[in-house]
Design a protein around this motif. Structure first.
Motif, mmCIF file in Angstrom:
data_model
loop_
_atom_site.group_PDB
_atom_site.id
_atom_site.type_symbol
_atom_site.label_atom_id
_atom_site.label_comp_id
_atom_site.label_asym_id
_atom_site.label_seq_id
_atom_site.Cartn_x
_atom_site.Cartn_y
_atom_site.Cartn_z
ATOM 1 N N THR A 49 0.829 -1.211 0.000
ATOM 2 C CA THR A 49 0.000 0.000 0.000
ATOM 3 C C THR A 49 0.858 1.255 0.000
ATOM 4 O O THR A 49 0.431 2.302 -0.484
ATOM 5 C CB THR A 49 -0.953 0.008 1.212
ATOM 6 O OG1 THR A 49 -0.208 -0.184 2.421
ATOM 7 C CG2 THR A 49 -1.995 -1.090 1.086
ATOM 8 N N ASN A 50 2.070 1.172 0.553
ATOM 9 C CA ASN A 50 2.987 2.317 0.481
ATOM 10 C C ASN A 50 3.346 2.629 -0.966
ATOM 11 O O ASN A 50 3.490 3.792 -1.349
ATOM 12 C CB ASN A 50 4.258 2.050 1.282
ATOM 13 C CG ASN A 50 4.023 2.131 2.783
ATOM 14 O OD1 ASN A 50 2.967 2.578 3.222
ATOM 15 N ND2 ASN A 50 4.989 1.686 3.561
ATOM 16 N N LYS A 77 2.559 6.198 -5.719
ATOM 17 C CA LYS A 77 2.061 6.348 -7.082
ATOM 18 C C LYS A 77 1.012 7.460 -7.146
ATOM 19 O O LYS A 77 1.013 8.286 -8.076
ATOM 20 C CB LYS A 77 1.468 5.029 -7.562
ATOM 21 C CG LYS A 77 0.994 5.062 -9.007
ATOM 22 C CD LYS A 77 0.470 3.699 -9.446
ATOM 23 C CE LYS A 77 -0.008 3.732 -10.899
ATOM 24 N NZ LYS A 77 -0.512 2.400 -11.327
ATOM 25 N N GLN A 78 0.112 7.484 -6.167
ATOM 26 C CA GLN A 78 -0.923 8.518 -6.144
ATOM 27 C C GLN A 78 -0.315 9.897 -5.951
ATOM 28 O O GLN A 78 -0.727 10.867 -6.598
ATOM 29 C CB GLN A 78 -1.939 8.215 -5.034
ATOM 30 C CG GLN A 78 -2.821 7.018 -5.328
ATOM 31 C CD GLN A 78 -3.873 6.782 -4.250
ATOM 32 O OE1 GLN A 78 -4.228 5.646 -3.984
ATOM 33 N NE2 GLN A 78 -4.361 7.826 -3.629
ATOM 34 N N ASN A 95 1.162 11.078 -9.148
ATOM 35 C CA ASN A 95 0.138 11.545 -10.074
ATOM 36 C C ASN A 95 -0.331 12.956 -9.729
ATOM 37 O O ASN A 95 -0.576 13.782 -10.613
ATOM 38 C CB ASN A 95 -1.048 10.577 -10.086
ATOM 39 C CG ASN A 95 -0.729 9.255 -10.755
ATOM 40 O OD1 ASN A 95 0.163 9.173 -11.596
ATOM 41 N ND2 ASN A 95 -1.448 8.213 -10.385
ATOM 42 N N PHE A 96 -0.456 13.226 -8.423
ATOM 43 C CA PHE A 96 -0.839 14.573 -8.005
ATOM 44 C C PHE A 96 0.230 15.590 -8.396
ATOM 45 O O PHE A 96 -0.082 16.709 -8.813
ATOM 46 C CB PHE A 96 -1.078 14.622 -6.492
ATOM 47 C CG PHE A 96 -2.373 14.005 -6.058
ATOM 48 C CD1 PHE A 96 -3.552 14.275 -6.735
ATOM 49 C CD2 PHE A 96 -2.428 13.165 -4.964
ATOM 50 C CE1 PHE A 96 -4.763 13.708 -6.345
ATOM 51 C CE2 PHE A 96 -3.621 12.589 -4.563
ATOM 52 C CZ PHE A 96 -4.787 12.869 -5.251
ATOM 53 N N SER A 97 1.478 15.208 -8.238
ATOM 54 C CA SER A 97 2.568 16.128 -8.591
ATOM 55 C C SER A 97 2.551 16.440 -10.082
ATOM 56 O O SER A 97 2.868 17.555 -10.503
ATOM 57 C CB SER A 97 3.924 15.539 -8.183
ATOM 58 O OG SER A 97 4.251 14.397 -8.953
ATOM 59 N N LEU A 110 -1.918 17.046 2.198
ATOM 60 C CA LEU A 110 -2.916 16.316 1.414
ATOM 61 C C LEU A 110 -4.204 16.142 2.224
ATOM 62 O O LEU A 110 -4.205 16.210 3.452
ATOM 63 C CB LEU A 110 -2.365 14.958 0.982
ATOM 64 C CG LEU A 110 -1.162 15.017 0.029
ATOM 65 C CD1 LEU A 110 -0.652 13.615 -0.276
ATOM 66 C CD2 LEU A 110 -1.529 15.746 -1.264
ATOM 67 N N ARG A 111 -5.288 15.884 1.527
ATOM 68 C CA ARG A 111 -6.631 15.857 2.117
ATOM 69 C C ARG A 111 -7.012 14.426 2.500
ATOM 70 O O ARG A 111 -7.193 13.575 1.646
ATOM 71 C CB ARG A 111 -7.621 16.418 1.097
ATOM 72 C CG ARG A 111 -9.062 16.552 1.565
ATOM 73 C CD ARG A 111 -9.890 17.161 0.417
ATOM 74 N NE ARG A 111 -11.250 17.446 0.804
ATOM 75 C CZ ARG A 111 -12.260 16.590 0.713
ATOM 76 N NH1 ARG A 111 -12.037 15.359 0.255
ATOM 77 N NH2 ARG A 111 -13.475 16.947 1.068
#
Length: 300
Positions: free
Chosen positions: A16-17, A22-23, A26-28, A109-110
């Motif tokens: 999960t890390n 990866k997420q 993608n935000f960056s 982050l939210r």
């Protein structure tokens, strides 16, 4: 044998890390999509001839801290819950019973910890807050190790983001009709004494009365026409109580503190859970109103 030992001691959340990284990556990439003239051509808006990027900006920062109890049986269960996509819940930090702190999400982050709720005019606490979950099934006391670690964490967060003392609140405060966490064992006064949340001056309660209490008939009232005051040498030393006016509005006071009063009884219950922490199934009484009045004056 070494391979087996290595796999046993590896992080059980390695998979999960990787998803986390990866997420974030993608935000960056999204942040690097600059609003250039080329990608504005498809818009119907009347953009200027060229893109102008401001030099004055930074990252948004949290301005609230919302405290929760996990309502689960172990910290392991909570960590698993927050790493399963189907649960759709998370928090920035989890504090275990032994005081260990798990930082699960970058503070900027939210996290999905608050759900539908409101504090003052803020109806999206997830976007402006840090969520901290404390390992507790909701029916037990919090451990000293937990609270000691929590206070250190809050101190670091408060200093880093300059969060006002009154913006340290509970999940039940922002969602009074849905949530009851953290439970009545949570030491809100201890936190307030350390600068995280507001509390009332308990000494002031002794000299505070409702107007109806103060002006009720008293058979011992002295008839001033008898001029007995000259025979009472301590009259000038009497301490007269502060009076809560008869028109003091409970609903407005709760609103000023931050509670959503669309369900007034739920807001009252949430207030009692945070600041009274006993007789939670009883309606508001004179003591509760006095506490509310003192806090209302602080939040003005």
């Amino acid at each position: 044998m070494l391979g087996i030992l290595g796999s046993c001691s590896s992080n059980p959340y390695a998979k999960t890390n990787r998803i986390y990284k990866k997420q974030v990556k993608n935000f960056s990439k999204e942040l690097q999509q600059f609003p250039t003239r080329e990608n504005q051509n498809e818009s119907a808006l009347n953009y200027g001839d060229y893109w102008v990027g401001t030099t004055n900006f930074n990252m948004r920062k949290p301005n609230y801290v919302v405290l929760h109890h996990t309502a689960q049986d172990s910290v392991k269960q909570t960590l698993n819950t927050f790493t399963l996509p189907r649960t759709q819940v998370s928090s920035h930090y989890v504090v275990a019973k032994n005081g260990e702190i798990y930082h699960m999400l970058n503070d900027y982050l939210r996290a999905w910890h608050g759900g539908i709720g409101q504090w003052g005019n803020n109806t999206d606490l997830n976007s402006s807050s840090l969520g901290i979950e404390i390992d507790n099934n909701g029916k037990e006391k919090f451990t000293d190790l937990q609270i000691t670690s929590l206070l250190k964490l809050l101190d670091e967060i408060k200093e880093k983001y300059n969060i006002p003392a009154e913006n340290f609140i509970g999940h039940s405060d922002i969602a009074p009709s849905r949530k009851v966490d953290p439970n009545a064992y949570f030491p809100w006064k201890r936190l307030a004494d350390a600068g995280f949340g507001l509390w009332y001056n308990e000494a002031e309660l002794e000299n505070l009365q409702l107007e109806a209490e103060f002006f009720k008939p008293n058979p011992l009232v002295i008839n001033l026409n008898t001029r007995l005051t000259s025979r009472i040498p301590f009259i000038d030393k009497l301490v007269f109580p502060k009076i809560i006016p008869a028109d003091f509005n409970i609903e407005n006071a709760l609103k000023i503190i931050g509670y959503n009063t669309s369900n007034l009884e739920a807001a009252k219950s949430a207030f009692k859970l945070h600041f009274i922490q006993e007789d939670l199934d009883q309606p508001f009484n004179a003591y509760d109103i006095k506490v509310l009045y003192l806090l209302y004056k602080k939040y003005l």
